[in-house]
Design an enzyme around this catalytic site. Structure first.
Site, PDB file in Angstrom:
ATOM      1  N   HIS A   1       2.446   3.671  -9.083  1.00  0.00           N
ATOM      2  CA  HIS A   1       2.264   2.246  -9.400  1.00  0.00           C
ATOM      3  C   HIS A   1       3.463   1.714 -10.188  1.00  0.00           C
ATOM      4  O   HIS A   1       3.899   0.587  -9.967  1.00  0.00           O
ATOM      5  CB  HIS A   1       0.975   2.037 -10.199  1.00  0.00           C
TER       6      HIS A   1
ATOM      7  N   LEU B   1      11.877 -20.001  -5.306  1.00  0.00           N
ATOM      8  CA  LEU B   1      10.751 -19.233  -4.751  1.00  0.00           C
ATOM      9  C   LEU B   1       9.492 -19.378  -5.622  1.00  0.00           C
ATOM     10  O   LEU B   1       9.597 -19.466  -6.844  1.00  0.00           O
ATOM     11  CB  LEU B   1      11.152 -17.755  -4.699  1.00  0.00           C
TER      12      LEU B   1
ATOM     13  N   ASP C   1       0.831  -1.209   0.000  1.00  0.00           N
ATOM     14  CA  ASP C   1       0.000   0.000   0.000  1.00  0.00           C
ATOM     15  C   ASP C   1       0.867   1.262   0.000  1.00  0.00           C
ATOM     16  O   ASP C   1       1.959   1.270   0.559  1.00  0.00           O
ATOM     17  CB  ASP C   1      -0.913  -0.018   1.240  1.00  0.00           C
TER      18      ASP C   1
HETATM   19  C1  FPP Z   1      -1.905   0.310  -3.324  1.00  0.00           C
HETATM   20  O1  FPP Z   1      -1.505   1.623  -3.533  1.00  0.00           O
HETATM   21  C2  FPP Z   1      -1.495  -0.610  -4.350  1.00  0.00           C
HETATM   22  C3  FPP Z   1      -2.313  -1.221  -5.275  1.00  0.00           C
HETATM   23  C4  FPP Z   1      -3.659  -0.812  -5.637  1.00  0.00           C
HETATM   24  C5  FPP Z   1      -1.918  -2.429  -5.954  1.00  0.00           C
HETATM   25  C6  FPP Z   1      -0.464  -2.761  -5.924  1.00  0.00           C
HETATM   26  C7  FPP Z   1       0.142  -2.492  -7.228  1.00  0.00           C
HETATM   27  C8  FPP Z   1       1.460  -2.394  -7.427  1.00  0.00           C
HETATM   28  C9  FPP Z   1       2.463  -2.589  -6.356  1.00  0.00           C
HETATM   29  C10 FPP Z   1       2.006  -2.054  -8.767  1.00  0.00           C
HETATM   30  C11 FPP Z   1       1.755  -3.065  -9.812  1.00  0.00           C
HETATM   31  C12 FPP Z   1       2.136  -4.445  -9.447  1.00  0.00           C
HETATM   32  C13 FPP Z   1       2.563  -5.352 -10.333  1.00  0.00           C
HETATM   33  C14 FPP Z   1       2.806  -6.743  -9.911  1.00  0.00           C
HETATM   34  C15 FPP Z   1       2.812  -5.014 -11.735  1.00  0.00           C
HETATM   35  P1  FPP Z   1      -2.638   2.739  -3.439  1.00  0.00           P
HETATM   36  O2  FPP Z   1      -2.917   3.185  -4.828  1.00  0.00           O
HETATM   37  O3  FPP Z   1      -3.818   2.222  -2.694  1.00  0.00           O
HETATM   38  O4  FPP Z   1      -1.874   3.821  -2.596  1.00  0.00           O
HETATM   39  P2  FPP Z   1      -2.544   4.943  -1.679  1.00  0.00           P
HETATM   40  O5  FPP Z   1      -3.199   4.246  -0.522  1.00  0.00           O
HETATM   41  O6  FPP Z   1      -1.365   5.773  -1.269  1.00  0.00           O
HETATM   42  O7  FPP Z   1      -3.524   5.703  -2.558  1.00  0.00           O
END
Ligand code: FPP
Length: 226
Positions: free
Chosen positions: A30, A125, A13
């Protein structure tokens, strides 16, 4: 006494807030997050204790985000998987997924199947990406599968039909919130939970090793006495 972090699950997150802090669009957060996925996966593939790394990449609830962001995350996933194949192979990492893939585009489903097939022989892994994943959805699908097989519903028969039949040892959430967000709830019945303020794009292998070091020293009793 030293615990083994055989299965680590991470709620990644903070991408959006990281981007905001750097005056960038959420999509850049992202993108940086995807690079951290690679770094952490390589680190775990070289770690003697870690055999499963389960990463929350897209939840059953993430469809509620604006279409532009959902579309971007789909494209990013596709780009990541295309680039990742040599990295998986170099690091003897098997790619697997949990979650209901049927909602993804046919081309993304095909790519996912292809990467799974090409890394199926890897015995290091297991990188498990949670894609259109939610624990409630997983448990209901598993329960329906048991019912359809005419078996009695037991812990064991349900576990046979879960997407992920491997208990989580260490569950980490980055980004400062203290919640589980419908993630590996069944598998984390006795997981040790770690929450860090660090935003996912800033999370490093040193941060992970520090958490693993703390985890190894915890007294885990699994409801019994020591
Ligand atoms: C949360 O950040 C993250 C996600 C919605 C999904 C996780 C995605 C990634 C780590 C990138 C893509 C992954 C791969 C495997 C290609 P948020 O947007 O909720 O952050 P915030 O809470 O600060 O708004």
């Amino acid at each position: 006494m030293s615990n083994i972090a055989n299965h680590i699950a991470i709620i990644m997150d903070g991408n959006g807030r990281w981007a905001q802090q750097h005056g960038l669009k959420r999509s850049k957060g992202h993108e940086r997050g995807a690079e951290v996925v690679r770094e952490i996966t390589i680190f775990c593939s070289n770690h003697p204790d870690v055999k499963y790394l389960t990463l929350y990449a897209f939840s059953t609830e993430n469809w509620k985000r604006p279409k532009l962001e959902v579309d971007f995350l789909m494209k990013l996933l596709e780009r990541y998987l295309r680039r990742e194949l040599p990295v998986y192979l170099e690091n003897n990492t098997k790619f697997e997924t949990i979650g209901d893939l049927s909602r993804f585009s046919k081309s993304l489903q095909k790519l996912i199947a292809e990467i799974k097939e090409k890394t199926a022989h890897c015995n290091g892994l297991v990188q498990n990406l949670a894609l259109n994943y939610g624990s409630k959805d997983e448990i209901v699908r598993a329960a329906n599968a048991v019912v359809s097989s005419n078996k009695t519903l037991t812990i064991e028969s349900l576990e046979e039909h879960l997407d992920c039949n491997c208990d989580v040892d260490l569950l980490i959430r980055t980004g400062g919130d203290h919640r589980l967000s419908n993630y590996v709830l069944w598998q984390s019945a006795y997981a040790e939970l770690f929450f860090t303020e660090t935003l996912w794009p800033d999370f490093t292998k040193e941060n992970l090793q520090n958490i693993i070091d703390k985890f190894t020293k915890i007294e885990r009793r699994f409801g019994g006495l020591k």
